[in-house]
Design a protein around this motif. Sequence first.
Motif, PDB file in Angstrom:
ATOM      1  N   UNK A  52      -7.056 -14.950 -28.852  1.00 19.92           N
ATOM      2  CA  UNK A  52      -7.098 -16.150 -29.691  1.00 19.92           C
ATOM      3  C   UNK A  52      -7.844 -17.289 -29.005  1.00 19.92           C
ATOM      4  N   UNK A  53      -7.973 -17.194 -27.667  1.00 25.72           N
ATOM      5  CA  UNK A  53      -8.677 -18.246 -26.925  1.00 25.72           C
ATOM      6  C   UNK A  53     -10.167 -17.923 -26.812  1.00 25.72           C
ATOM      7  N   UNK A  54     -10.479 -16.709 -26.324  1.00 27.08           N
ATOM      8  CA  UNK A  54     -11.874 -16.342 -26.052  1.00 27.08           C
ATOM      9  C   UNK A  54     -12.573 -15.731 -27.262  1.00 27.08           C
ATOM     10  N   UNK A  55     -11.793 -15.190 -28.205  1.00 24.49           N
ATOM     11  CA  UNK A  55     -12.361 -14.521 -29.383  1.00 24.49           C
ATOM     12  C   UNK A  55     -13.289 -13.386 -28.953  1.00 24.49           C
ATOM     13  N   UNK A  56     -12.938 -12.717 -27.862  1.00 24.00           N
ATOM     14  CA  UNK A  56     -13.720 -11.594 -27.340  1.00 24.00           C
ATOM     15  C   UNK A  56     -12.750 -10.528 -26.852  1.00 24.00           C
ATOM     16  N   UNK A  57     -12.918  -9.303 -27.353  1.00 21.27           N
ATOM     17  CA  UNK A  57     -12.009  -8.218 -26.984  1.00 21.27           C
ATOM     18  C   UNK A  57     -12.127  -7.900 -25.500  1.00 21.27           C
ATOM     19  N   UNK A  58     -13.357  -7.834 -24.976  1.00 25.06           N
ATOM     20  CA  UNK A  58     -13.564  -7.453 -23.582  1.00 25.06           C
ATOM     21  C   UNK A  58     -12.958  -8.479 -22.623  1.00 25.06           C
TER      22      UNK A  58
END
Length: 366
Positions: A52-58
């Motif tokens: 929810x913070x980075x919006x990046x799965x990796x």
Amino acid sequence: MLQDFFILCSGADSEILKTCSKGEQNKYAGIGATVFFTAVMAFIASSYALYTVFDSVYAAVFFGLIWGLLIFNLDRFIVSTIKKRNKFSQEFLQATPRILLAIIIAVVISKPLEMKIFEKEINQVLLEQKNELTLANKEQLALQYTPKVEKLNQDIALLKSEITTQEAETNALYDTYINEAEGTAGTGLLGKGPVYKEKREKHDAALAELQELKGNNGEKIADIERQITALDTEYAEVVKDTQPIIDGFDGLMARITALGELPWFPSFFIFLLFLAIETSPIIAKLLTPKGEYDVKLEEEESILSSWVAQKVAQRQLIVATDGDINQKIYEDLKGEEELYGYKKQRAEELLRLQADKFHEVQVKNL
């Protein structure tokens, strides 16, 4: 293989456990499994929260893995450092800081999962908050444009008022010369006489002024209306530009705040669930009686402690004995005349060398 891994997770001494019964090994394998699965839950929870913070799965998986390993290490440390004592009060006092740390970890783990479990309800709360923010944003921006639009509307009303006043005056002059022609007012004579002609000329002049005023004021009104349209367009553009900021109001802090507006009862029981999971290894070690592993571990620690104490005592005795021997040796040397003469001779030689060196330096400086 799996049991060995869980024993490793428990932080117990595997070499000592191998000499214990199967039941003792199973007990510590269960404690290690609890530590391991708590770390897995921490990994899942932190990964979702970081997503929810980075919006990046990796990025979320990478930092979530680091967080899971950190929790695993902390839990393993907490469990492995609790030693069984002869009194429960001593064990509980020893475990109190660790229980407080477990409570903090349980809060950190449970919150992200609560946000995932109540995601639909949180989205509804966020939608209501976004709608309120949108209305508040429009009202706040309108405060910058409304006074300008109102001032321009007042200018239009003033221009229209001038036209209305001029029309009223022109209509009054029209009624005056018509009544003069009909003989119902003025001189009272029927027909178009000199007075009628004079009043007609005044009306025609006023009518021309009215037409000119309408033209001038019409242009001014059209220009002001264009300004109002430009302000309305600018206002709409500003609202459109700021709306994405409001639409993006769904970060971690916003979701935690929205979660706080939901009923506390379900969230509280989810927290209790994770608190039970996190503290279960500690509680298990506190409630279980002193086992074979604890006795053997205490024996190993006692052997090591005794060996260390013995070595320290031996070193202290060696130092004390060596000091006494040196003291006695130097006391005996005080009365040796031969040693005294030798040291006196060497001191005299040293003083002669210093005097000669000083003399050489002085001669060079002349």
